[in-house]
Enzyme design. Structure first.
Site, PDB file in Angstrom:
ATOM      1  N   LYS A  72      37.713  45.589  40.734  1.00  0.00           N
ATOM      2  CA  LYS A  72      37.991  45.006  42.064  1.00  0.00           C
ATOM      3  C   LYS A  72      36.868  44.105  42.581  1.00  0.00           C
ATOM      4  O   LYS A  72      37.110  43.218  43.394  1.00  0.00           O
ATOM      5  CB  LYS A  72      38.251  46.117  43.095  1.00  0.00           C
ATOM      6  N   ASP A 108      44.729  46.630  50.618  1.00  0.00           N
ATOM      7  CA  ASP A 108      44.582  48.086  50.799  1.00  0.00           C
ATOM      8  C   ASP A 108      44.557  48.477  52.279  1.00  0.00           C
ATOM      9  O   ASP A 108      45.235  49.428  52.694  1.00  0.00           O
ATOM     10  CB  ASP A 108      43.297  48.579  50.129  1.00  0.00           C
TER      11      ASP A 108
END
Ligand code: ATR
Length: 287
Positions: A72, A108
């Site tokens: 990420k 997210d």
């Protein structure tokens, strides 16, 4: 059986390991239901190969990719553009390819907010949050809550220095609404008393350590909304305790679905069929 053609658009999940990831069946179910010529596939990638594979995908018929542990952060070095919120969070979980260029996003935090709103009717604006933990998920949720107008974002972490650093960063880069809280005793209870929503963003309570609570039961009042990002088991010890104490529980699977729905919109420009995603994800429900 689905058979791709030269017109099929692909979406990859890049991570390692990807063994039981729910994202491929969740997205493919929606593509099938909406009759879209797309295919979502998991690709296990080492850190060493990430750049080569990503560059190749850009030249193929990929509409984008999701990125998960451990890439990420590393993926950001390979992007042409970065969405402002993803830049502030400092991590990317979604990439769109368009006109030969790549742009990174982070869905997210939005996934958490959409799930909270759906389950409890609450939006961040004007509400006070107490977040337990200070890892990557905390960063995404806390920064997004601040960007969406949360009145206060209180951070409580075992390693207090991390919470202090994140609070300072939120105040400087997003809005002055964050504070770190000592992770024990009276300070924790007082902070819970001032909060409307308590959120576990640690891995505490996850299978196989299901009997542990991320914070003392005494912090939970009946007026609280208590959210957990852990989704295995579906009903964590924290959430069952919250319900016993009369509080509203928000389950972790919702965040998983809504971060996927937000990514789907980025990849395809279309709204996801969230009900179909939920049906697929419900297969993960244990306990
Ligand atoms: P991710 O990046 O996937 O969100 P992580 O980086 O592993 O997860 O972060 C997990 C968070 O949960 C950390 O804030 C960690 O606290 P420390 O910063 O003190 O390490 C917290 N955490 C994990 N296990 C814990 C435990 N048993 N007790 C208290 N905090 C815990």
């Amino acid at each position: 059986m689905f058979s791709p053609t030269v017109h099929t658009r692909f979406i990859a999940l890049l991570g390692n390991p990807l063994g039981h990831s729910i994202s491929p069946p969740m997205h493919n179910r929606v593509f099938e239901k909406l009759g879209m010529d797309y295919c979502y596939l998991p690709i296990e990638v080492t850190a060493e190969d990430l750049g080569t594979i990503f560059a190749a995908m850009k030249k193929m018929n990929f509409a984008g990719c999701n990125v998960t542990i451990p890439h990420k952060l590393a993926i950001m070095a390979h992007l042409d553009e970065l969405d402002h919120l993803a830049e502030t969070i400092g991590a990317v979980n979604t990439v769109r390819f368009q006109n030969g260029r790549s742009k990174g996003f982070n869905t997210d935090g939005e996934g958490f907010i959409r799930s909270l709103q759906e389950e409890s009717g609450i939006t961040p604006k004007g509400h006070r949050f107490l977040l337990f933990g200070c890892g990557g998920a905390t960063r995404a949720i806390a920064m997004t809550l601040a960007a969406h107008g949360a009145e206060r974002v209180m951070l409580c972490n075992r390693t207090e220095a991390k919470a202090e650093a994140l609070a300072e960063e939120i105040n400087r880069r997003v809005r002055p609404c964050a504070a770190s809280i000592a992770c024990k005793g009276k300070a924790q209870l007082t902070a819970a008393g001032e909060a409307d929503i308590l959120v576990n963003t640690t891995s505490i309570g996850m299978h196989p350590n299901e009997d542990i609570m991320p914070f003392p039961e005494a912090c939970i009042e009946a007026r609280h909304i208590v959210a957990d990002i852990v989704y295995n088991p579906w009903m964590t010890k924290l959430l069952s305790t919250a319900e016993e104490r009369g509080a509203k529980a928000v389950h972790g699977l919702g965040m998983l679905v809504w971060q996927g729905a937000a990514a789907f919109k980025i990849f395809t420009g279309r709204e996801a069929d969230v009900a179909a995603m939920k049906e697929e994800v419900a297969k993960l429900r244990k306990g």
